[in-house]
Write a protein that holds these residues in place. Structure first.
Motif, PDB file in Angstrom:
ATOM      1  N   GLY A   1     -25.470   7.507   2.135  1.00 35.58           N
ATOM      2  CA  GLY A   1     -25.713   6.305   2.910  1.00 35.58           C
ATOM      3  C   GLY A   1     -27.010   5.634   2.538  1.00 35.58           C
ATOM      4  O   GLY A   1     -27.292   4.532   2.983  1.00 35.58           O
ATOM      5  N   ALA A   2     -27.841   6.286   1.741  1.00 32.40           N
ATOM      6  CA  ALA A   2     -29.134   5.716   1.339  1.00 32.40           C
ATOM      7  C   ALA A   2     -28.996   5.143  -0.057  1.00 32.40           C
ATOM      8  O   ALA A   2     -29.370   5.754  -1.041  1.00 32.40           O
TER       9      ALA A   2
ATOM     10  N   LYS B   1     -37.156   7.991   0.895  1.00 27.66           N
ATOM     11  CA  LYS B   1     -37.772   6.679   0.719  1.00 27.66           C
ATOM     12  C   LYS B   1     -36.719   5.623   0.395  1.00 27.66           C
ATOM     13  O   LYS B   1     -35.729   5.909  -0.276  1.00 27.66           O
ATOM     14  N   HIS B   2     -36.979   4.427   0.844  1.00 25.63           N
ATOM     15  CA  HIS B   2     -36.075   3.306   0.588  1.00 25.63           C
ATOM     16  C   HIS B   2     -36.833   2.209  -0.163  1.00 25.63           C
ATOM     17  O   HIS B   2     -37.961   1.874   0.202  1.00 25.63           O
ATOM     18  N   ARG B   3     -36.196   1.668  -1.180  1.00 26.98           N
ATOM     19  CA  ARG B   3     -36.846   0.604  -1.955  1.00 26.98           C
ATOM     20  C   ARG B   3     -36.863  -0.720  -1.186  1.00 26.98           C
ATOM     21  O   ARG B   3     -37.768  -1.522  -1.355  1.00 26.98           O
ATOM     22  N   GLU B   4     -35.843  -0.920  -0.357  1.00 30.80           N
ATOM     23  CA  GLU B   4     -35.663  -2.238   0.259  1.00 30.80           C
ATOM     24  C   GLU B   4     -35.434  -2.114   1.757  1.00 30.80           C
ATOM     25  O   GLU B   4     -34.731  -1.206   2.221  1.00 30.80           O
TER      26      GLU B   4
ATOM     27  N   ILE C   1     -31.012  -1.787   8.213  1.00 28.62           N
ATOM     28  CA  ILE C   1     -32.171  -1.043   8.705  1.00 28.62           C
ATOM     29  C   ILE C   1     -32.946  -1.875   9.721  1.00 28.62           C
ATOM     30  O   ILE C   1     -33.364  -1.368  10.770  1.00 28.62           O
ATOM     31  N   LYS C   2     -33.127  -3.165   9.426  1.00 24.15           N
ATOM     32  CA  LYS C   2     -33.821  -4.059  10.372  1.00 24.15           C
ATOM     33  C   LYS C   2     -33.121  -4.051  11.723  1.00 24.15           C
ATOM     34  O   LYS C   2     -33.767  -3.983  12.777  1.00 24.15           O
TER      35      LYS C   2
ATOM     36  N   GLU D   1     -31.853   4.538   8.312  1.00 17.88           N
ATOM     37  CA  GLU D   1     -30.798   3.905   9.113  1.00 17.88           C
ATOM     38  C   GLU D   1     -30.148   4.913  10.056  1.00 17.88           C
ATOM     39  O   GLU D   1     -29.906   4.624  11.231  1.00 17.88           O
ATOM     40  N   LYS D   2     -29.858   6.114   9.535  1.00 16.93           N
ATOM     41  CA  LYS D   2     -29.238   7.147  10.360  1.00 16.93           C
ATOM     42  C   LYS D   2     -30.196   7.693  11.410  1.00 16.93           C
ATOM     43  O   LYS D   2     -29.821   7.968  12.555  1.00 16.93           O
ATOM     44  N   PHE D   3     -31.463   7.853  11.016  1.00 19.66           N
ATOM     45  CA  PHE D   3     -32.441   8.394  11.957  1.00 19.66           C
ATOM     46  C   PHE D   3     -32.617   7.482  13.159  1.00 19.66           C
ATOM     47  O   PHE D   3     -32.869   7.952  14.274  1.00 19.66           O
ATOM     48  N   MET D   4     -32.479   6.163  12.960  1.00 20.13           N
ATOM     49  CA  MET D   4     -32.713   5.214  14.037  1.00 20.13           C
ATOM     50  C   MET D   4     -31.565   5.145  15.034  1.00 20.13           C
ATOM     51  O   MET D   4     -31.646   4.405  16.026  1.00 20.13           O
ATOM     52  N   GLU D   5     -30.497   5.892  14.829  1.00 19.44           N
ATOM     53  CA  GLU D   5     -29.450   5.960  15.839  1.00 19.44           C
ATOM     54  C   GLU D   5     -29.995   6.708  17.058  1.00 19.44           C
ATOM     55  O   GLU D   5     -30.720   7.695  16.916  1.00 19.44           O
ATOM     56  N   PRO D   6     -29.651   6.252  18.272  1.00 22.34           N
ATOM     57  CA  PRO D   6     -30.250   6.833  19.488  1.00 22.34           C
ATOM     58  C   PRO D   6     -30.171   8.351  19.574  1.00 22.34           C
ATOM     59  O   PRO D   6     -31.153   9.012  19.909  1.00 22.34           O
TER      60      PRO D   6
END
Length: 287
Positions: A259-260, A159-162, A167-168, A208-213
């Motif tokens: 990284g989180a 989970k991320h607080r912000e 990330i956007k 952020e890492k998961f959203m890498e292609p």
């Protein structure tokens, strides 16, 4: 042989047409012509009243893939080919895809005329301009990004607080080629693999890492994650990635978690539903 024949769109309701099959490109093109509106029309899409012009229809990639029994790559290549040949005009936003059949008059014209006439007006000017397109898309993009962020947090992986700018940017980059449904589908599949006893994958990504292609793509349903990450009988890593990812080390897991910066916990729980409407409900819980 010259001239044309009349093919009523009700043929789509016939049992011969409805036979479950993989469409050829010709069948798909004919299907698109019959799906197009023969006159201007309005319909309710969610809470939005949508207007379509003659020769247009509203759909989505997922609907066409299911309708024609095609994969995503085959569909996109086909639509790109039609656009390059001047046969269609495609407009896609975060909610839907609008397709305009160019020269629609060639395929649907009154019998009282001397044959089909080119629809010059449609070809020259394309679909009507949406003067508020940029303003609406900017607003929709921001809302969809927030919804995807909330959906990720609801899965309880990391989970991320912000919702940070990084990330956007990553989410926005994926939305250039993926629908929100595809992104959340991949997230759900990742959660299933991560928490399931049948699978060997144990590495927890930050959003952020998961959203890498390379990461999000391997958990899309079309890429068979439930087979690729399945444990072999008798123990050991199996599947497509077994040799390359044979046991993620503790050091690499810690490196990923560093990284989180906004990490707040990793409880596991199942989640269902991936529609945009359901994303909205999930997002409201985090406001």
């Amino acid at each position: 042989m010259s001239g044309f024949i009349k093919l009523h769109r009700k043929i789509q309701d016939h049992w011969i047409y409805q036979e479950k099959r993989k469409f050829s490109r010709y069948e798909a093109w004919l299907d698109m012509i019959m799906m197009a509106n023969h006159k201007p029309n309005k319909f309710l899409h969610g809470n939005e009243l949508v207007e379509v012009e003659r020769g247009q229809f509203v759909t989505s990639e997922l609907k066409l893939m299911d309708r024609w029994d095609w994969g995503k790559n085959k569909l996109r290549l086909f639509l790109d080919l039609l656009e390059k040949d001047g046969m269609i005009i495609k407009k896609t936003d975060r909610k839907r895809t609008t397709i305009t059949i160019c020269n629609y008059g060639h395929y649907h014209e009154s019998e009282t005329k001397d044959g089909p006439q080119p629809d010059h007006e449609r070809t020259n000017r394309g679909p009507s301009a949406d003067t508020n397109k940029n303003e609406k898309n900017d607003k929709n993009d921001k809302e969809v990004i927030k919804d995807i962020f909330a959906f990720w947090n609801s899965l309880g992986i990391i989970k991320h607080r912000e919702l940070t700018q990084k990330i956007k940017s990553k989410i926005n980059a994926r939305l250039e080629k993926m629908s929100p449904e595809e992104i959340t589908e991949s997230m759900k599949n990742y959660q299933t693999v991560l928490n399931g006893d049948l699978y060997w994958w144990s590495h927890k990504f930050t959003l952020e890492k998961f959203m890498e292609p390379k990461n999000i793509d391997q958990f899309l349903t079309d890429n068979n994650p439930f087979e690729n990450f399945r444990k072999q009988k008798g123990g050991g890593n199996g599947g497509k990635y077994g040799a390359n990812y044979a046991g993620t080390s503790e050091a690499s897991r810690k490196a990923a978690n560093r990284g989180a910066e906004t990490f707040v916990g990793t409880p596991g729980r199942e989640h269902g539903g991936v529609s945009v409407e359901e994303l909205r409900k999930i997002a409201s819980d985090f406001e």
